[in-house]
Design a protein around this motif. Structure first.
Motif, PDB file in Angstrom:
ATOM      1  N   ASP A 384       0.942  34.899 -26.327  1.00  0.00           N
ATOM      2  CA  ASP A 384       1.686  35.207 -27.555  1.00  0.00           C
ATOM      3  C   ASP A 384       0.807  35.958 -28.546  1.00  0.00           C
ATOM      4  N   GLY A 385      -0.436  35.477 -28.731  1.00  0.00           N
ATOM      5  CA  GLY A 385      -1.337  36.142 -29.665  1.00  0.00           C
ATOM      6  C   GLY A 385      -1.630  37.570 -29.266  1.00  0.00           C
ATOM      7  N   VAL A 386      -1.890  37.794 -27.989  1.00  0.00           N
ATOM      8  CA  VAL A 386      -2.198  39.137 -27.500  1.00  0.00           C
ATOM      9  C   VAL A 386      -1.001  40.066 -27.714  1.00  0.00           C
ATOM     10  N   TYR A 387       0.180  39.617 -27.352  1.00  0.00           N
ATOM     11  CA  TYR A 387       1.371  40.451 -27.481  1.00  0.00           C
ATOM     12  C   TYR A 387       1.700  40.727 -28.949  1.00  0.00           C
ATOM     13  N   ILE A 388       1.488  39.735 -29.817  1.00  0.00           N
ATOM     14  CA  ILE A 388       1.765  39.937 -31.242  1.00  0.00           C
ATOM     15  C   ILE A 388       0.813  40.976 -31.820  1.00  0.00           C
ATOM     16  N   GLY A 389      -0.470  40.886 -31.462  1.00  0.00           N
ATOM     17  CA  GLY A 389      -1.435  41.870 -31.937  1.00  0.00           C
ATOM     18  C   GLY A 389      -1.090  43.274 -31.490  1.00  0.00           C
ATOM     19  N   LYS A 394       9.178  43.467 -27.728  1.00  0.00           N
ATOM     20  CA  LYS A 394      10.206  43.314 -26.698  1.00  0.00           C
ATOM     21  C   LYS A 394       9.723  42.408 -25.568  1.00  0.00           C
ATOM     22  N   GLY A 395       8.423  42.468 -25.260  1.00  0.00           N
ATOM     23  CA  GLY A 395       7.873  41.630 -24.204  1.00  0.00           C
ATOM     24  C   GLY A 395       7.971  40.152 -24.526  1.00  0.00           C
ATOM     25  N   ILE A 396       7.532  39.760 -25.727  1.00  0.00           N
ATOM     26  CA  ILE A 396       7.594  38.328 -26.046  1.00  0.00           C
ATOM     27  C   ILE A 396       9.026  37.889 -26.341  1.00  0.00           C
ATOM     28  N   ARG A 397       9.869  38.811 -26.792  1.00  0.00           N
ATOM     29  CA  ARG A 397      11.290  38.475 -26.957  1.00  0.00           C
ATOM     30  C   ARG A 397      11.913  38.146 -25.602  1.00  0.00           C
ATOM     31  N   ASN A 398      11.695  38.999 -24.609  1.00  0.00           N
ATOM     32  CA  ASN A 398      12.278  38.763 -23.286  1.00  0.00           C
ATOM     33  C   ASN A 398      11.701  37.535 -22.619  1.00  0.00           C
ATOM     34  N   ALA A 399      10.408  37.270 -22.858  1.00  0.00           N
ATOM     35  CA  ALA A 399       9.787  36.062 -22.295  1.00  0.00           C
ATOM     36  C   ALA A 399      10.458  34.811 -22.851  1.00  0.00           C
ATOM     37  N   ALA A 439       7.708  29.309 -17.718  1.00  0.00           N
ATOM     38  CA  ALA A 439       8.441  30.585 -17.697  1.00  0.00           C
ATOM     39  C   ALA A 439       7.771  31.611 -18.611  1.00  0.00           C
ATOM     40  N   ARG A 440       7.344  31.184 -19.791  1.00  0.00           N
ATOM     41  CA  ARG A 440       6.656  32.103 -20.710  1.00  0.00           C
ATOM     42  C   ARG A 440       5.378  32.652 -20.089  1.00  0.00           C
ATOM     43  N   THR A 441       4.593  31.767 -19.503  1.00  0.00           N
ATOM     44  CA  THR A 441       3.310  32.178 -18.934  1.00  0.00           C
ATOM     45  C   THR A 441       3.496  33.162 -17.783  1.00  0.00           C
ATOM     46  N   VAL A 442       4.418  32.865 -16.896  1.00  0.00           N
ATOM     47  CA  VAL A 442       4.643  33.734 -15.736  1.00  0.00           C
ATOM     48  C   VAL A 442       5.137  35.107 -16.183  1.00  0.00           C
ATOM     49  N   TRP A 443       6.101  35.141 -17.090  1.00  0.00           N
ATOM     50  CA  TRP A 443       6.674  36.418 -17.535  1.00  0.00           C
ATOM     51  C   TRP A 443       5.622  37.282 -18.216  1.00  0.00           C
ATOM     52  N   LEU A 444       4.906  36.705 -19.166  1.00  0.00           N
ATOM     53  CA  LEU A 444       3.937  37.497 -19.932  1.00  0.00           C
ATOM     54  C   LEU A 444       2.761  37.938 -19.066  1.00  0.00           C
ATOM     55  N   SER A 445       2.354  37.111 -18.118  1.00  0.00           N
ATOM     56  CA  SER A 445       1.278  37.510 -17.211  1.00  0.00           C
ATOM     57  C   SER A 445       1.705  38.691 -16.350  1.00  0.00           C
ATOM     58  N   ALA A 446       2.932  38.639 -15.852  1.00  0.00           N
ATOM     59  CA  ALA A 446       3.425  39.704 -14.974  1.00  0.00           C
ATOM     60  C   ALA A 446       3.592  41.030 -15.714  1.00  0.00           C
ATOM     61  N   ASP A 451       2.991  46.211 -20.748  1.00  0.00           N
ATOM     62  CA  ASP A 451       3.383  46.000 -22.136  1.00  0.00           C
ATOM     63  C   ASP A 451       2.225  46.148 -23.125  1.00  0.00           C
ATOM     64  N   ILE A 452       0.997  45.814 -22.717  1.00  0.00           N
ATOM     65  CA  ILE A 452      -0.150  45.869 -23.624  1.00  0.00           C
ATOM     66  C   ILE A 452      -0.963  47.113 -23.302  1.00  0.00           C
ATOM     67  N   ARG A 453      -0.791  48.138 -24.093  1.00  0.00           N
ATOM     68  CA  ARG A 453      -1.465  49.394 -23.822  1.00  0.00           C
ATOM     69  C   ARG A 453      -1.622  50.196 -25.118  1.00  0.00           C
ATOM     70  N   ILE A 454      -2.504  51.180 -25.075  1.00  0.00           N
ATOM     71  CA  ILE A 454      -2.701  52.059 -26.220  1.00  0.00           C
ATOM     72  C   ILE A 454      -1.551  53.060 -26.264  1.00  0.00           C
ATOM     73  N   PRO A 455      -0.792  53.148 -27.336  1.00  0.00           N
ATOM     74  CA  PRO A 455       0.316  54.120 -27.377  1.00  0.00           C
ATOM     75  C   PRO A 455      -0.196  55.547 -27.400  1.00  0.00           C
ATOM     76  N   ALA A 456       0.607  56.462 -26.904  1.00  0.00           N
ATOM     77  CA  ALA A 456       0.219  57.879 -26.900  1.00  0.00           C
ATOM     78  C   ALA A 456       0.070  58.372 -28.329  1.00  0.00           C
ATOM     79  N   ALA A 457      -0.881  59.277 -28.528  1.00  0.00           N
ATOM     80  CA  ALA A 457      -1.114  59.829 -29.867  1.00  0.00           C
ATOM     81  C   ALA A 457       0.110  60.599 -30.331  1.00  0.00           C
ATOM     82  N   ALA A 458       0.403  60.469 -31.622  1.00  0.00           N
ATOM     83  CA  ALA A 458       1.565  61.160 -32.183  1.00  0.00           C
ATOM     84  C   ALA A 458       1.333  62.663 -32.209  1.00  0.00           C
TER      85      ALA A 458
END
Length: 458
Positions: A384-389, A394-399, A439-446, A451-458
């Motif tokens: 949760d902390g990693v995804y929030i940062g 959408k990832g933690i919502r779906n989890a 369920a939360r752990t499995v979804w977020l790990s997968a 989901d956790i990546r550097i967004p493309a530069a604008a």
């Protein structure tokens, strides 16, 4: 590099852990005060009312958890961008805090306006004795007046974490929880010959504590970050159309995530009310003990939130991946530590919660669940902390959609196989709670790499 990273994780995590140590103490003290109050209602009724009253505020406030998470993630990324560009750091971070506080006060006004219909609807979810319902209603209508402070503190806590300043968040929590403990004991049980207010004193202690914490957070922000609001106007807090759309899209996802979490925790207590007053008292005690380990691992989750947002803002992919791995190593250490504590000291912990030997004996049969929870729970909370940062909302919502479905699927499937009454029903309820964490752990790990990546530069 790893040593420096570990030091940074500990710098952020330790203050949060120290602050969180006082959070379970609040629940323990409130429960202990209720468990030792004299009165015709009896210990089980007072304990049950605390559980139901707590459920009502979980139903209410957890829906607004996005005030902390959204503010924290956005602030951490703004802080990281400022480390690279050196431009607009204070201005952008100040705008984020202003938006968070504005939303908090708006929602607090709505809470106060709708308190009566909300209480009536919330109490329809429970099936408890008349004494428990009456006491829970009294507790709610006192404590609800802390809403402006409670919701504003969510924004302040998220902002402090995003600013990589867990010490300010720690001292704010120290003030809130310290005042809460002292005021609940004094007002509930009395002192120096004064009999106190009884059960109502526990609720008034919380109100006093929340406003004390808000005053402290505002003063500390002014003194430590006096320049963040300089030059900002009302229009700056609103932002451009694109910024406003992105802000509300993020918070909408986080709201849905909070709503799912609320339904799980409220469902836990609501279903426990159908198992009788004794099992309801057990559910409150077990949940308090269950959440103790989370307050430790939350320190590393907050560190993961702050550093994930910072490294994404800095566009530093290598440090982002190393940080996530390092945070998980620390979090799993916490899990193993608490497995050992629950094995070695489960019954003494129960006796700290209540002096009623019947309640202690009833709770002992559920101790094995406490031993199973920490590894799965610590992983879920850290993700949760990693995804929030990363503001990967959408990832933690779906989890949480998946977790909610798992919780109720296990409960209703179990009811088909065996009668969910008494202790058997409580075991089924604990199993459903475990399923939601899994369920939360499995979804977020997968979903981590995508989901956790550097967004493309604008």
């Amino acid at each position: 590099m790893r040593s420096a990273l570990d030091k940074e994780i500990l710098r952020l995590a330790i203050p949060s852990i120290l602050a969180n140590l006082t959070v379970p103490l609040v629940g323990l003290v409130d429960t202990a005060v209720a468990g030792h109050l004299p009165g015709a209602a009896g210990s089980a009724a007072f304990l049950g009312a605390i559980s139901v009253g707590g459920m009502m505020f979980n139903l209410l406030y957890w829906n607004f958890g996005f005030l902390r998470t959204g503010t924290g993630g956005l602030t951490a990324q703004a802080f990281g961008r400022a480390k690279v560009t050196g431009e607009g750091a204070e201005r952008e971070c100040g705008r984020i805090l202003g938006r968070g506080l504005g939303l908090a006060l708006l929602f607090a006004a709505a809470v106060l306006l709708l308190q009566w219909p909300f209480a009536k609807l919330a109490l329809l979810l429970v099936s408890s004795s008349r004494d428990v319902v009456s006491l829970a209603r009294e507790y709610f209508f006192i404590r609800v007046w802390a809403a402006p402070a409670t919701l504003s503190l969510m924004a302040f806590r998220g902002w402090f974490i995003g600013m990589q300043d867990s010490r300010s968040s720690m001292w704010t929590d120290f003030v809130v929880n310290g005042v809460n403990i002292a005021a609940s004991i004094l007002l509930g049980l009395g002192a120096f010959g004064w009999p106190g207010l009884g059960f109502a004193g526990i609720a008034w202690g919380t109100v006093i504590a929340q406003y004390s914490g808000l005053a402290y957070a505002a003063i500390r922000t002014r003194r430590r970050y006096g320049n963040v609001f300089k030059g900002l106007e009302i229009k700056d807090f609103i932002g451009s159309k694109g910024e406003t759309r992105a802000f509300f899209s993020l918070n909408a996802d986080l709201f849905l995530r909070s709503l799912c979490m609320t339904l799980i925790y409220v469902g836990f207590t609501a279903l426990a009310t159908r198992l009788g007053d004794m099992m309801l008292a057990c559910s409150g005690i077990m949940m308090n003990l269950l959440m103790v380990f989370s307050y430790f691992t939350d320190g590393f989750a907050y560190a993961g939130e702050a550093l994930t947002g910072r490294f994404i803002g800095e566009r530093n992919e290598g440090m982002l991946r190393r940080e996530v791995k390092a945070v998980f190593v620390w979090s799993m250490g916490v899990a193993l530590f608490w497995v050992g504590i629950y094995i070695a000291a489960g019954t003494p912990l129960l006796r700290l919660m209540t002096s009623d030997p019947e309640v202690v004996q009833a709770c002992r049969q559920f101790l094995p669940w406490l031993i199973l929870m920490p590894p799965i729970g610590c992983a879920a909370f850290t993700w949760d902390g990693v995804y929030i940062g990363a503001t990967a909302s959408k990832g933690i919502r779906n989890a949480m959609f998946c977790a909610l479905a798992s919780f109720f699927a296990v409960w209703f499937a179990g009811k088909l196989l065996c009668p969910a009454q008494g202790a058997a029903g409580m075991h089924l309820l604990m199993g459903a709670y475990f399923a939601h964490l899994l369920a939360r752990t499995v979804w977020l790990s997968a979903r981590y790499r995508s989901d956790i990546r550097i967004p493309a530069a604008a």
